[in-house]
Design a protein around this motif. Structure first.
Motif, short mmCIF file in Angstrom:
data_model
loop_
_atom_site.label_atom_id
_atom_site.label_comp_id
_atom_site.label_asym_id
_atom_site.label_seq_id
_atom_site.Cartn_x
_atom_site.Cartn_y
_atom_site.Cartn_z
N ILE A 90 15.44 -5.06 48.81
CA ILE A 90 15.66 -3.69 49.30
C ILE A 90 17.01 -3.58 49.98
N HIS A 91 17.57 -2.38 49.91
CA HIS A 91 18.89 -2.14 50.46
C HIS A 91 18.86 -0.77 51.13
N PRO A 92 19.54 -0.62 52.28
CA PRO A 92 19.50 0.67 52.98
C PRO A 92 19.86 1.85 52.07
N THR A 110 5.78 -10.05 55.62
CA THR A 110 5.43 -11.07 54.62
C THR A 110 6.41 -12.23 54.65
N LEU A 111 7.69 -11.94 54.93
CA LEU A 111 8.67 -13.03 54.99
C LEU A 111 8.36 -13.96 56.15
N LYS A 112 7.90 -13.38 57.25
CA LYS A 112 7.64 -14.17 58.45
C LYS A 112 6.31 -14.92 58.35
N TYR A 143 7.05 -0.74 47.10
CA TYR A 143 8.36 -0.79 46.44
C TYR A 143 9.06 -2.11 46.74
N ALA A 144 9.07 -2.50 48.03
CA ALA A 144 9.77 -3.71 48.44
C ALA A 144 9.17 -4.94 47.77
N GLY A 178 16.05 -9.59 50.77
CA GLY A 178 15.38 -10.07 49.57
C GLY A 178 14.50 -11.27 49.87
N GLY A 179 13.93 -11.82 48.82
CA GLY A 179 13.13 -13.03 48.97
C GLY A 179 11.64 -12.78 49.10
N MET A 180 11.24 -11.51 49.04
CA MET A 180 9.80 -11.23 49.08
C MET A 180 9.21 -11.66 47.74
#
Lengths: 257, 326
Positions: free
Chosen positions: B232-234, B76-78, B225-226, B152-154
């Protein structure tokens, strides 16, 4: 005579230093009822495991319907037409009587996962077909009333019978029965003998029977192979076997000179 | 054509679509819990196919969730913003990215499953746990995906409808699969592998299939979730997250989908409830501390459960139920 259905040719299997089966050869023709007997530890169940692909022979050849079964996974060998029961009953404990047999119809499914999810008319038709097949088998072996029972709740004799039904649902050409009479009372044994003969005639499949109970083996087998310490010591009709000095020696020990 | 379970699925989806209009009125806090419930249902019902119905012990489900979360976010970011104004609307891009994340996770499941499903029980648990940690470790080092800073940024695309629609689809798939003659193979593998092989069932195929399907749904859950948390973080996909999901399956009853849905719901609410309890000042100090540490209560819960109801809260392995599940 036609080529035999199953042919074992000098089959040997070695577990470390132990030769469990050595140079064993015998054949089973279409529709024959053959016995395999021998004292405890003679290697009878090992022979079953070799034929069904659980073990691979160290040497020798096993051919079924003119094709080798050596090196194939058990499920593939079952698909070729060899079904078995187990010495210590191995039903699917959490499944009902009906589902135990239904599971054995799995390999004949024409429609796969996509149909199971889409639930179209083809899927419903096939499921109904399977239900009819299972119910027919349960009917023949008079287990219809137990259809929804948990298989573990069945009496011992019925569990053995259910194992045979389940094996038959794979539509075998050869049925291997591993001590089907173990733990049965005389009445149940008599029933079982009738059942095995009936199965052989009705389903037209050959039967290889491993059994300790001599009455059962002598009563129904056309030919008998005798194993001792992994080697074949005799082969013949029940009468021949009964009078064979080597067989008597293996079971009762030799007389002191 | 109009099989009962299909009608039920369509009706459920329509209901959710309708309800979705009212979801906006819920306070953000409760909405957060609600979406969490949906995501956990997808995770737990999917894992139940492996741990419950097929009898394998996977302990790395969060790893596949991570793959789905990162893969869909990257998609989605791309592509999300550039295409948003073009031919495809953002929702379509979002759903395609979710499916992409699911497929990515399924592929990871295939790669992990084929070699590791030769193992059984504890050994399989250890391998899957290892894979979980490895995927976390890789993500921590993956610079294009934010590494330790997280990603982030989604945009927030995940809403009530998509979450519960996918939950309903997961339940539909698992129940219909397991109820069919085809799906009886999973249960046969669980009950007795040797007997299953002797009945002509390719046990390897069934184990891998269960694993891949569960990974696919975990990937979808990760994507949801994302695009809900928008960050999101590992560390969010660590071993403890996997344990959370396993606890839901065990508590609900291995191989009982309805029970697992209830357990997933309860265990999503429980930490929030405990948080509230830990603030009650009239409670003794020690009790409030216990309430703050849900892991203590989880382990107590599991011990009590193992002693009193090893089949799970709702577990019921009688043949009768199973045969009616057609």
């Amino acid at each position: 005579m036609n080529a035999p259905l199953l042919k074992l040719d000098n089959v040997t299997v070695q577990f470390g230093g132990l030769k469990a089966v050595g140079d064993l050869s015998f054949t089973i023709g279409e529709g024959e009822l053959i016995g395999l007997i021998g004292p405890n530890g003679a290697g009878k169940t090992t022979v079953f495991n070799l034929i069904t692909g659980v073990y691979e022979p160290t040497a020798g050849a096993i051919t079924f319907a003119n094709k080798s079964v050596v090196g194939h996974r058990p499920y593939k060998i079952t698909a070729r037409g060899i079904a078995r029961t187990f010495q210590n009953i191995r039903l699917f404990p959490s499944l009902s009587v009906f589902d135990n047999v239904r599971t054995a119809c799995n390999m004949h499914l024409r429609h796969g996962i996509s149909h199971a999810l889409a639930r179209g008319p083809k899927f419903s038709a096939e499921e109904r077909e399977i239900e009819a097949t299972v119910m027919e088998l349960l009917e023949i072996f008079s287990l219809t009333a137990e259809r929804d029972a948990a298989c573990k709740s069945l009496p011992y004799g019925d569990q053995r019978r259910l194992e045979i039904v389940r094996a038959l649902a794979t539509r075998p050409k050869l049925l291997l029965l591993d001590e089907p009479a173990a733990g049965m009372n005389p009445t149940e044994k008599a029933e079982l003998m009738k059942l095995i003969r009936f199965t052989q005639e009705k389903f037209g499949c050959a039967v290889l029977l491993v059994e300790h109970d001599m009455k059962v083996v002598m009563g129904i087998c056309q030919r008998i192979n005798v194993l001792d310490y992994g080697r074949k010591i005799a082969e013949g009709t029940p009468t021949e076997i009964r009078n064979d000095p080597k067989v008597i020696a293996a079971y009762l020990g030799k007389e002191e000179e | 054509m109009f099989e009962r379970s299909k009608i039920l699925l369509v009706a459920t989806l329509l209901t959710f679509a309708g309800l979705s209009h009212f979801a906006g009125g819920i306070s953000p806090y409760y909405f957060d819990i609600l979406i969490g419930i949906g995501i956990n249902i997808i995770l737990a019902v999917g894992l139940n196919l492996v741990n419950g119905y097929t009898g394998q012990f996977s302990l790395g489900h969060a790893g596949f969730m991570a793959v789905g979360a990162y893969a869909s976010s990257w998609l989605t970011l791309k592509y999300g913003y550039s295409m948003g104004s073009g031919t495809l609307n953002t929702t379509t891009v979002f759903v395609l990215a979710l499916l992409g994340g699911g497929l990515g996770a399924a592929l990871a499941g295939l790669i992990v499953g084929v070699p590791s499903l030769r193992l059984k029980g504890d050994y399989l648990a250890i391998v899957t746990l290892g894979v979980n940690e490895i995927s976390k470790g890789v993500l921590q080092k993956a610079e294009p995906l934010g590494a330790q800073r997280g990603l982030g940024g989604m945009e927030q695309h995940t809403n009530f409808f998509w979450t519960f629609a996918f939950a309903a689809i997961t339940i539909y798939v698992v129940l219909n699969l397991v109820g069919s003659t085809y799906g009886r193979g999973f249960l046969a593998v669980r009950d007795d592998e040797i007997a299953a092989e002797a009945m002509g069932i390719n046990t390897t195929k069934y184990k891998v299939l269960a694993f891949v399907l569960a990974a696919f749904f975990a990937g979808i859950a990760g994507g949801l979730y994302a695009h809900f948390k928008q960050f999101i973080h590992p560390e969010g996909f660590n071993f403890l997250r996997s344990v959370d999901i396993v606890v839901m399956v065990i508590l609900g009853g291995m191989g009982n989908t309805a029970g697992v849905v209830v357990a997933a719901t309860l265990l999503t609410i429980l930490p929030e409830f405990l948080r509230a309890v830990s603030r009650y000042e009239w409670l003794p100090e020690w009790l409030r501390h216990v309430a703050e540490n849900r892991m203590i209560l989880y382990s107590l819960l599991l011990i009590v459960l193992m002693l009193t109801r090893p089949q799970g809260l709702f577990g019921n392995f009688t043949g009768k139920r199973n045969s009616k599940l057609q």
